[in-house]
Design a protein around this motif. Structure first.
Motif, PDB file in Angstrom:
ATOM      1  N   MET A 174      22.534  -1.932 -34.948  1.00 26.68           N
ATOM      2  CA  MET A 174      21.858  -1.638 -33.684  1.00 26.68           C
ATOM      3  C   MET A 174      21.766  -0.123 -33.502  1.00 26.68           C
ATOM      4  SD  MET A 174      20.748  -4.304 -32.040  1.00 26.68           S
ATOM      5  CE  MET A 174      20.545  -3.533 -30.437  1.00 26.68           C
TER       6      MET A 174
ATOM      7  N   ALA B 138      19.002   1.176 -32.177  1.00 22.94           N
ATOM      8  CA  ALA B 138      18.067   1.416 -31.072  1.00 22.94           C
ATOM      9  C   ALA B 138      18.792   1.981 -29.855  1.00 22.94           C
ATOM     10  CB  ALA B 138      17.367   0.115 -30.679  1.00 22.94           C
TER      11      ALA B 138
ATOM     12  N   VAL C  34      18.907   1.383 -26.397  1.00 25.11           N
ATOM     13  CA  VAL C  34      18.516   0.310 -25.486  1.00 25.11           C
ATOM     14  C   VAL C  34      18.761   0.777 -24.055  1.00 25.11           C
ATOM     15  CG1 VAL C  34      18.846  -2.120 -24.913  1.00 25.11           C
ATOM     16  CG2 VAL C  34      19.362  -1.323 -27.224  1.00 25.11           C
TER      17      VAL C  34
ATOM     18  N   ASP D 210      20.005   0.822 -20.547  1.00 22.96           N
ATOM     19  CA  ASP D 210      21.098   0.102 -19.884  1.00 22.96           C
ATOM     20  C   ASP D 210      20.595  -0.626 -18.640  1.00 22.96           C
ATOM     21  OD1 ASP D 210      23.108   0.896 -21.675  1.00 22.96           O
ATOM     22  OD2 ASP D 210      23.201   2.872 -20.719  1.00 22.96           O
TER      23      ASP D 210
ATOM     24  N   PRO E 206      21.378  -6.927 -20.388  1.00 22.27           N
ATOM     25  CA  PRO E 206      22.492  -7.440 -21.199  1.00 22.27           C
ATOM     26  C   PRO E 206      22.734  -6.525 -22.397  1.00 22.27           C
ATOM     27  CG  PRO E 206      20.781  -9.128 -20.902  1.00 22.27           C
ATOM     28  CD  PRO E 206      20.243  -7.855 -20.335  1.00 22.27           C
ATOM     29  N   ASP E 207      23.985  -6.407 -22.792  1.00 22.14           N
ATOM     30  CA  ASP E 207      24.355  -5.593 -23.952  1.00 22.14           C
ATOM     31  C   ASP E 207      24.140  -6.458 -25.204  1.00 22.14           C
ATOM     32  OD1 ASP E 207      25.843  -4.350 -26.058  1.00 22.14           O
ATOM     33  OD2 ASP E 207      26.915  -3.195 -24.545  1.00 22.14           O
ATOM     34  N   ILE E 208      23.123  -6.114 -25.977  1.00 24.40           N
ATOM     35  CA  ILE E 208      22.749  -6.928 -27.145  1.00 24.40           C
ATOM     36  C   ILE E 208      23.859  -6.899 -28.195  1.00 24.40           C
ATOM     37  CG2 ILE E 208      21.033  -7.239 -28.981  1.00 24.40           C
ATOM     38  CD1 ILE E 208      19.046  -5.703 -27.075  1.00 24.40           C
ATOM     39  N   LEU E 209      24.386  -5.711 -28.432  1.00 23.78           N
ATOM     40  CA  LEU E 209      25.443  -5.539 -29.443  1.00 23.78           C
ATOM     41  C   LEU E 209      26.678  -6.365 -29.075  1.00 23.78           C
ATOM     42  CD1 LEU E 209      26.482  -3.963 -31.947  1.00 23.78           C
ATOM     43  CD2 LEU E 209      27.149  -2.131 -30.366  1.00 23.78           C
TER      44      LEU E 209
ATOM     45  N   GLY F  78      27.265  -0.800 -34.627  1.00 27.38           N
ATOM     46  CA  GLY F  78      26.684  -0.194 -33.431  1.00 27.38           C
ATOM     47  C   GLY F  78      26.607   1.316 -33.552  1.00 27.38           C
ATOM     48  N   PHE F  79      25.871   1.896 -32.660  1.00 27.64           N
ATOM     49  CA  PHE F  79      25.763   3.349 -32.554  1.00 27.64           C
ATOM     50  C   PHE F  79      26.251   3.779 -31.185  1.00 27.64           C
ATOM     51  CE2 PHE F  79      23.461   5.652 -35.895  1.00 27.64           C
ATOM     52  CZ  PHE F  79      23.290   4.615 -36.782  1.00 27.64           C
TER      53      PHE F  79
ATOM     54  N   LYS G 298      34.586   2.932 -27.098  1.00 24.54           N
ATOM     55  CA  LYS G 298      33.403   2.064 -27.182  1.00 24.54           C
ATOM     56  C   LYS G 298      33.536   1.045 -28.313  1.00 24.54           C
ATOM     57  CE  LYS G 298      29.668   3.665 -25.590  1.00 24.54           C
ATOM     58  NZ  LYS G 298      28.474   4.484 -25.335  1.00 24.54           N
TER      59      LYS G 298
ATOM     60  N   LYS H  56      33.156  -2.845 -27.520  1.00 26.41           N
ATOM     61  CA  LYS H  56      32.031  -3.630 -28.049  1.00 26.41           C
ATOM     62  C   LYS H  56      32.498  -4.660 -29.069  1.00 26.41           C
ATOM     63  CE  LYS H  56      28.497  -0.838 -26.485  1.00 26.41           C
ATOM     64  NZ  LYS H  56      27.172  -1.135 -25.963  1.00 26.41           N
TER      65      LYS H  56
HETATM   66  O1  C5P Z   1      27.072   1.341 -24.418  1.00 21.61           O
HETATM   67  P1  C5P Z   1      26.058   2.124 -25.185  1.00 21.61           P
HETATM   68  O2  C5P Z   1      24.671   1.945 -24.706  1.00 21.61           O
HETATM   69  O3  C5P Z   1      26.424   3.556 -25.395  1.00 21.61           O
HETATM   70  O4  C5P Z   1      26.172   1.483 -26.639  1.00 21.61           O
HETATM   71  C1  C5P Z   1      25.312   1.866 -27.649  1.00 21.61           C
HETATM   72  C2  C5P Z   1      25.209   0.766 -28.667  1.00 21.61           C
HETATM   73  O5  C5P Z   1      24.994  -0.482 -28.010  1.00 21.61           O
HETATM   74  C3  C5P Z   1      24.021   0.938 -29.586  1.00 21.61           C
HETATM   75  O6  C5P Z   1      24.334   0.344 -30.822  1.00 21.61           O
HETATM   76  C4  C5P Z   1      22.922   0.183 -28.843  1.00 21.61           C
HETATM   77  O7  C5P Z   1      21.909  -0.235 -29.729  1.00 21.61           O
HETATM   78  C5  C5P Z   1      23.706  -0.969 -28.259  1.00 21.61           C
HETATM   79  N1  C5P Z   1      23.215  -1.492 -26.982  1.00 21.61           N
HETATM   80  C6  C5P Z   1      22.772  -2.804 -26.902  1.00 21.61           C
HETATM   81  N2  C5P Z   1      22.333  -3.313 -25.710  1.00 21.61           N
HETATM   82  C7  C5P Z   1      22.340  -2.567 -24.598  1.00 21.61           C
HETATM   83  C8  C5P Z   1      22.802  -1.233 -24.647  1.00 21.61           C
HETATM   84  C9  C5P Z   1      23.226  -0.727 -25.865  1.00 21.61           C
HETATM   85  O8  C5P Z   1      22.795  -3.488 -27.927  1.00 21.61           O
HETATM   86  N3  C5P Z   1      21.900  -3.085 -23.461  1.00 21.61           N
END
Ligand code: C5P
Length: 234
Positions: A94, A96, A98, A100, A127-130, A150-151, A169, A173
């Motif tokens: 991941m 991207a 994304v 928040d 939603p947090d995809i990761l 993740g990044f 993080k 995660k």
């Molecule tokens: O929490 P943060 O946004 O800093 O985390 C970054 C990581 O989480 C990235 O790998 C990003 O692609 C992923 N992410 C996600 N879904 C979100 C926010 C971030 O998958 N809603």
């Protein structure tokens, strides 16, 4: 020469920024260029992997050779494409940026100026995809053997702020690797070079020297092969 060590592995990589629409002409977006995710996709394909790249808004980047590219705009669309494919994927990265948050209301017509001044934009959390991928793997909806990377783009001065946020993080995660890079002040976003750390759930921490995003990509792929019993054989 590049190692040809990812043959037989399916990679799913997200790149670029999401755009969350407010009305037909406006959106909330970010400065992600997609360069790091594209560099990963290109490098993984060159090393023999079968790669699908799910790309949001990016700088003007050419599709990497031999990579299936799927275009998305919003975090919800990205989530749908990633969750659909993750169960048949060996490595999900991941990269991207994304959003928040997204606007609660999508206006069907262009929002007008008014004498009362600007209306506040009400936001809701995406939603947090990761984190969702990690939960799905724990629930058995994604194979145990799928690696999840993740990044983290962190602002902060030099090492400490950035690295400490990255460690927290990674724990929060629950992914296998977290690539931490410093952003802000012209660092990382849109640039052709990058620096940071690769943090592994097992505790390994690899500092990445300042280098091109291509070099960073190959270091990240190396770290993935170390995790995997089926990788790094050559
Ligand atoms: O929490 P943060 O946004 O800093 O985390 C970054 C990581 O989480 C990235 O790998 C990003 O692609 C992923 N992410 C996600 N879904 C979100 C926010 C971030 O998958 N809603």
């Amino acid at each position: 020469a590049l190692p040809y060590d990812l043959v037989g592995l399916k990679f799913l990589i997200s790149a670029g920024g999401t755009r969350e629409p407010l009305d037909p002409v406006r959106y909330l977006g970010n400065r992600s260029s997609g360069k790091q995710g594209y560099a990963l996709a290109r490098a993984a394909a060159q090393r023999g992997a079968q790669v699908t790249l799910v790309a949001g808004a990016t700088a003007d980047l050419a599709d990497p050779a031999g990579v299936e590219v799927i275009r998305i705009a919003t975090a919800a669309q990205l989530s749908e494409e990633i969750s659909k494919r993750a169960p048949e994927t060996d490595v999900v990265i991941m990269a991207a940026a994304v959003a928040d948050f997204r606007p609660v209301h999508l206006s069907g017509a262009k929002i007008k100026k008014s004498d009362k001044g600007p209306a506040p934009i009400e936001l809701t959390t995406n939603p947090d995809i990761l984190a969702g991928l990690v939960r799905a793997r724990r629930a058995g909806e994604i194979p145990d053997t799928t690696s999840i990377v993740g990044f983290a783009a962190e602002t902060g001065d030099e090492h400490h702020g950035v690295l400490d946020h990255g460690r927290a993080k990674l724990a929060r995660k629950g992914c296998d690797l977290l690539v931490v890079n410093a952003v802000g002040d012209g660092k990382a976003f849109g640039m052709d070079h990058n620096t940071g750390w690769i943090l592994a759930a097992g505790g390994d921490e690899t500092a990445l020297p300042l280098g091109s995003k291509t070099l960073m990509a190959s270091r990240i792929l190396d770290a993935i092969t170390v995790l995997r019993p089926d990788g790094g054989g050559t």
